[in-house]
Scaffold this motif. Sequence first.
Motif, short mmCIF file in Angstrom:
data_model
loop_
_atom_site.label_atom_id
_atom_site.label_comp_id
_atom_site.label_asym_id
_atom_site.label_seq_id
_atom_site.Cartn_x
_atom_site.Cartn_y
_atom_site.Cartn_z
N ARG A 59 41.66 41.39 51.48
CA ARG A 59 41.79 41.10 49.91
C ARG A 59 42.24 39.89 49.30
O ARG A 59 43.43 39.47 49.11
CB ARG A 59 42.93 42.21 49.42
CG ARG A 59 42.68 43.65 49.56
CD ARG A 59 43.93 44.65 49.28
NE ARG A 59 43.64 46.02 49.29
CZ ARG A 59 44.17 47.10 49.02
NH1 ARG A 59 45.47 46.40 48.52
NH2 ARG A 59 44.04 48.04 49.16
N PRO A 60 41.17 38.96 49.13
CA PRO A 60 41.38 37.57 49.03
C PRO A 60 41.88 37.38 47.59
O PRO A 60 41.46 38.29 46.74
CB PRO A 60 40.21 37.02 49.48
CG PRO A 60 39.15 38.05 49.13
CD PRO A 60 39.70 39.32 49.22
N LEU A 61 42.59 36.40 47.36
CA LEU A 61 42.48 35.78 46.02
C LEU A 61 41.27 35.07 45.59
O LEU A 61 40.92 34.33 46.09
CB LEU A 61 44.04 34.70 45.93
CG LEU A 61 45.30 35.05 46.19
CD1 LEU A 61 46.08 33.87 46.14
CD2 LEU A 61 45.62 36.24 45.17
N ASP A 62 40.93 35.72 44.39
CA ASP A 62 39.62 35.45 44.03
C ASP A 62 39.70 33.86 43.65
O ASP A 62 38.50 33.16 43.70
CB ASP A 62 39.20 36.04 42.47
CG ASP A 62 38.84 37.61 42.98
OD1 ASP A 62 38.76 38.17 44.25
OD2 ASP A 62 38.40 38.29 41.97
N HIS A 229 37.60 30.80 35.49
CA HIS A 229 38.34 31.99 36.04
C HIS A 229 37.25 33.17 36.15
O HIS A 229 37.06 34.00 35.32
CB HIS A 229 39.37 32.52 35.29
CG HIS A 229 40.73 31.45 35.36
ND1 HIS A 229 41.38 31.09 36.73
CD2 HIS A 229 41.09 30.70 34.70
CE1 HIS A 229 42.26 30.22 36.53
NE2 HIS A 229 42.14 29.91 35.06
N TRP A 230 36.46 33.22 37.36
CA TRP A 230 35.50 34.27 37.67
C TRP A 230 36.14 35.18 38.73
O TRP A 230 36.50 34.72 39.69
CB TRP A 230 34.16 33.69 37.62
CG TRP A 230 33.90 32.83 36.63
CD1 TRP A 230 33.77 33.37 35.41
CD2 TRP A 230 33.50 31.47 36.79
NE1 TRP A 230 33.04 32.43 34.66
CE2 TRP A 230 32.90 31.05 35.35
CE3 TRP A 230 33.45 30.37 37.57
CZ2 TRP A 230 32.67 29.94 35.30
CZ3 TRP A 230 33.18 29.19 37.20
CH2 TRP A 230 32.64 28.80 36.06
N PRO A 231 35.80 36.39 38.72
CA PRO A 231 36.01 37.39 39.70
C PRO A 231 35.13 37.20 40.76
O PRO A 231 33.86 36.96 40.56
CB PRO A 231 36.25 38.90 39.11
CG PRO A 231 35.19 38.52 37.88
CD PRO A 231 35.19 37.22 37.50
N ARG A 232 35.78 37.46 42.01
CA ARG A 232 34.64 37.66 43.23
C ARG A 232 33.28 38.71 43.18
O ARG A 232 33.62 39.50 42.50
CB ARG A 232 35.38 38.05 44.30
CG ARG A 232 34.74 38.27 45.61
CD ARG A 232 35.30 39.12 46.93
NE ARG A 232 34.51 38.92 48.03
CZ ARG A 232 35.10 39.20 49.02
NH1 ARG A 232 36.44 39.52 49.41
NH2 ARG A 232 34.16 39.28 50.34
#
Length: 239
Positions: A59-62, A229-232
């Motif tokens: 669960r990385p920080l995006d 700011h974009w999600p994985r």
Amino acid sequence: MPLHIAYGDPSALRTRCEIATVRTTRPEETAYEPGAIIPAGQWRPMSEPDVKAVTAPRRPLDGTLVEMVRPPYREGLPLEALTDPLGDPDAVYLGQALAKPDMITTTDNDEDGRLIGLHLDNWDKLPYTDKHTGRRRLCLNLGPGTRYVILGTIDAQAVCRAIHPNDHSHRYPHTQDYREYVAGGRPIRIIRIRLAPGEGYVAPTEYLLHDGSTEAQDQPSAAAFWLGHWPRGILPSLI
């Protein structure tokens, strides 16, 4: 957090990537700013431990993740509009940059034209405590040549703590921190990722040492850049 790369196939990652270390420039290397950080040469294939070291956690920080992607560009699409479907209405198009063939690093200082070497972006001007929350940079290689992105494996917060152990929490991590870190004899490993025309990356360039490169390439390469700011996983992965 150190360099973390999202991938599905480790063999595809190793095919695209090589690893090396860095050094500071010598006085006779006048094309660069004094003390600039550049690859030390001797790029080598990634080993299994190298791959494991850059593997993202479950669960990385995006916002601290590196992704190799295929941006949704098609002929006639205004570059300013490319990120419109990606979910950040405040994303910013930064423009284009052209790199000549066979450049070890590509970014220069606007004021005097000297190359700055591997560096840290500072568009968001974030302090130490928030440095990991900055926008990521999306890059699209417009060609005609292949190019690389070079990324350091140690993050800006870790370097800031090492250089300013007593007051890092009040600092603004900066390229100069990395230069002092390397000049002090501390090693940094770097990863070079190959990008053909039409390919790109999303990376936390406010958080990781980086620059472009066209080393050993015989064609120039133009690149377009955005911040947001974009999600994985918002863009198709190359690997």
